[in-house]
Design a protein around this motif. Structure first.
Motif, PDB file in Angstrom:
ATOM      1  N   THR B  28       0.870  -1.268   0.023  1.00 40.92           N
ATOM      2  CA  THR B  28      -0.016  -0.158   0.055  1.00 40.92           C
ATOM      3  C   THR B  28       0.763   1.133   0.033  1.00 40.92           C
ATOM      4  OG1 THR B  28      -1.427  -1.204   1.353  1.00 40.92           O
ATOM      5  CG2 THR B  28      -2.083   1.238   0.984  1.00 40.92           C
ATOM      6  N   VAL B  29       1.794   1.373   0.724  1.00 40.79           N
ATOM      7  CA  VAL B  29       2.819   2.326   0.972  1.00 40.79           C
ATOM      8  C   VAL B  29       3.349   2.855  -0.416  1.00 40.79           C
ATOM      9  CG1 VAL B  29       5.017   3.352   1.874  1.00 40.79           C
ATOM     10  CG2 VAL B  29       3.240   2.285   3.353  1.00 40.79           C
ATOM     11  N   LEU B  30       3.976   1.570  -0.994  1.00 44.57           N
ATOM     12  CA  LEU B  30       4.485   1.692  -2.460  1.00 44.57           C
ATOM     13  C   LEU B  30       3.664   2.275  -3.539  1.00 44.57           C
ATOM     14  CD1 LEU B  30       6.878  -1.655  -2.543  1.00 44.57           C
ATOM     15  CD2 LEU B  30       7.480   0.771  -2.482  1.00 44.57           C
ATOM     16  N   GLU B  34       3.935   5.646  -5.365  1.00 47.12           N
ATOM     17  CA  GLU B  34       3.813   5.868  -7.016  1.00 47.12           C
ATOM     18  C   GLU B  34       2.912   6.820  -7.370  1.00 47.12           C
ATOM     19  OE1 GLU B  34       3.039   1.960  -8.733  1.00 47.12           O
ATOM     20  OE2 GLU B  34       4.963   1.222  -7.971  1.00 47.12           O
ATOM     21  N   GLY B  35       1.512   6.924  -6.749  1.00 47.19           N
ATOM     22  CA  GLY B  35       0.554   7.803  -6.870  1.00 47.19           C
ATOM     23  C   GLY B  35       0.961   9.348  -6.701  1.00 47.19           C
ATOM     24  N   ALA B  39       1.269  12.365  -9.497  1.00 47.98           N
ATOM     25  CA  ALA B  39       0.742  13.483  -9.187  1.00 47.98           C
ATOM     26  C   ALA B  39       1.647  14.857  -8.969  1.00 47.98           C
ATOM     27  CB  ALA B  39       0.036  13.444  -7.792  1.00 47.98           C
ATOM     28  N   THR B  40       2.716  14.494  -8.716  1.00 50.74           N
ATOM     29  CA  THR B  40       3.903  15.603  -8.707  1.00 50.74           C
ATOM     30  C   THR B  40       4.275  15.858 -10.160  1.00 50.74           C
ATOM     31  OG1 THR B  40       4.743  14.525  -6.614  1.00 50.74           O
ATOM     32  CG2 THR B  40       6.117  16.191  -7.671  1.00 50.74           C
TER      33      THR B  40
END
Lengths: 399, 180
Positions: B28-30, B34-35, B39-40
């Motif tokens: 989940t953290v990975l 990535e998300g 977004a960045t």
């Protein structure tokens, strides 16, 4: 084993009151569509106010008749059966065909029952040899037949010692007959008698004044407190009892127009829903039953102290539906019926006094003119407009 | 203090559950990382953003409401109970007319009623027209001159007398009115 069916609302009777209430319920609450049943064994529905004009030759009786199936609102199930017994404590009722219907709420709109046997000899005599009556589809033609073939003599018009549907109807046909006898030029050789069990021509003084003028003008003899108890068809004699002295009198007739005695339907009279007189015992304002809070009574079968008319039902139906929906939704019953009723008193082929009044017998008139005067406009309204409003407005739950 | 907590069976159970779930937490953290990167990246891509906002602006411009419209909406909401009342009446009237439109028996009834009222008037008019037509035909077929004797005879006719009396009275009334 008897078939058992459950509906949220069961309406007993598909007359003016039953259909109006059913139509209003499904208009007001789409959720209740399919949850309402109306029980009536009849296959035809009649617009009975027209029968005065049919008896007077001013309308055809076929115009007053429609198939009941064409009048049942969409979303309401019509059960073509007769109720035989109420079990209000169990929220159930039984029918002639052996079904048992359970319900959450019940509306009793069963009308009244004509008691042809209430006058000795009447049942066999009515419809022939001058004995006629506007009070049934199968006898109304006999009135017009008697009037148009009248050659002079004595014409007696009666009003019984019971509640009747439309208290003015027994005299309306008499006024039409008088006018037609004049047209036939037999009025000079005839005597018209209004023999009524009541003590006056009409209960509301404003309209009684006009009607007494009409009676004087038409030279009609009134005999009050006289109750028809026997018809002797073979000798053309009618036996009346004076309600005060109990004396009996025998009068000869050539025409005898009988307003038969009327009573509450037997299946209501013999149930716990009835009051001492046999009528559904309801609160006169909320129309809810005095002992069973999920049961309502409306129309001719209810013990409301007002004249039993279609116009009264027009005002009772919205009260029943508003209070019924309030009950379902847990709100207080706020809608109140004030006893409004109306009687379009036909006084000739183009004249009418539109009586409208409430429980206190106070006039509550619709139009901005004195309705106690005889008017052609009001006759036109009764003859042409009211039937249309009945079929397309009242029975559709719109007015 | 920390060691005391560790000796609590509830805390021990929680640690066990967390350890078991560690692989899922890692995934989940990975995925979140990535998300965030995506977004960045998008936020840095000024050109794409400008393009996107221009399109949204164009699409939604017709839905942008001014303060005036919002005020009107609230005024309308206030008036809603009254409007609902009128709309209900209109709905009832429309339903009545719709019902009447489908009700052939009532239409026949109205038509028959109207005919009954019109019949006596129309028969009178028809009679009058027939009289005039016949008189016209006779007058056209008669070329004889009207003599003085004939005129005297005509004057004795009650209809002519009535008409003359009316004409005389009319002239008198007109004269009196004009004097005033």
């Amino acid at each position: 084993m008897a078939k058992q069916v459950h509906y949220s609302i069961v309406i007993v009777g598909a007359g003016s009151a039953g259909i109006s209430v059913a139509a209003r319920i499904v208009r007001a609450s789409k959720r209740l569509k399919g949850q309402v049943a109306i029980i009536d064994p009849a296959s035809k529905h009649y617009y009975q106010p027209l029968w005065t004009l049919v008896g007077g030759g001013a309308a055809k009786k076929e115009e007053s008749e429609r198939d009941l199936s064409s009048l049942i609102p969409a979303g309401v199930d019509w059960i073509c059966d007769a109720v035989t017994m109420f079990q209000p404590e169990q929220h159930k009722l039984s029918t002639e065909q052996g079904s048992i219907f359970s319900y959450d709420y019940l509306v009793v709109a069963a009308g009244l029952q004509i008691d042809w046997d209430g006058v000795k000899g009447l049942k066999d005599a009515v419809g022939k040899n001058g004995v006629c009556s506007n009070y049934a589809y199968h006898t109304v033609d006999s009135t017009w037949e008697a009037i148009r073939s009248f050659k002079g003599g004595t014409a007696i018009f009666t009003h019984p010692n019971t509640p009747v549907k439309c208290g003015g109807a027994p005299q309306k046909i008499m006024y039409l007959a008088d006018e037609y006898f004049r047209k036939l030029q037999v009025r000079n050789q005839s005597e018209i008698i209004f023999a009524s069990a009541k003590g006056s021509i009409f209960d509301v003084p404003t309209y009684a004044n006009t009607l007494n003028d009409v009676i004087r003008r038409k030279n009609i003899e009134t005999r009050y407190k006289q109750n028809l108890i026997e018809v002797r068809a073979d000798t053309k004699e009618a036996v009346f009892e004076n309600l005060d002295t109990k004396e009996q009198a025998v009068w000869k007739y050539d025409i005898l127009h009988v307003t038969p005695p009327m009573k509450a339907p037997d299946f209501i009279k013999n149930s716990t829903l009835a009051d001492a007189g046999g009528w559904v015992d309801v609160d006169p304002y909320t129309l809810v039953h005095k002992r069973f809070p999920t049961i309502f009574g409306i129309g001719d079968c209810a013990n409301l102290p007002t004249s039993k008319t279609g116009a009264a039902i027009r005002k009772q139906a919205p009260v029943v539906v508003k209070n019924l929906l309030a009950l379902i939704n847990g709100y207080p019953l706020e809608a109140k019926y004030d006893g409004y009723t109306s009687c379009p008193l036909v006084t000739g082929y183009n004249k009418l006094v539109l009586a409208e009044f409430d429980y206190n017998q106070m006039p509550c008139e619709t139009f901005p003119f004195d309705q106690s005067e005889e008017r052609f406009s009001m006759y036109l309204m009764k003859r042409e407009l009211l039937p249309i409003l009945y079929w397309n407005g009242m029975l559709k739950g719109l007015m | 203090m920390f060691l005391e907590d560790l000796s609590d069976p509830e805390v021990q159970e929680a640690i066990t559950v967390l350890i078991r779930k560690l692989p899922k937490i890692k995934d989940t953290v990975l995925a979140a990382e990535e998300g965030l990167e995506v977004a960045t990246s998008i936020l840095r891509d000024q050109e794409s953003l400008r393009y996107l906002f221009e399109r949204v602006d164009g699409q939604l411009s017709r839905f942008f409401v001014e303060k005036e419209s919002i005020d009107a909406l609230f005024t309308l909401l206030e008036k809603m109970p009254k409007l609902v009342k009128y709309v209900s009446v209109l709905e009832q009237a429309a339903d009545f007319l719709e019902s009447l439109g489908k009700d052939k028996q009532s239409q026949q009834y109205v038509l028959a009623g109207m005919k009954a009222y019109i019949a006596p008037v129309s028969s009178q008019v028809e009679h009058g027209v027939a009289v005039i037509r016949e008189a016209k035909v006779r007058a056209e077929g008669n070329s004889e001159p009207v003599s003085v004797f004939r005129l005297f005879k005509l004057m004795k006719d009650p209809t002519v007398q009535k008409t003359l009396r009316f004409t005389q009275s009319l002239l008198e009334v007109l004269a009196e009115k004009s004097k005033k």
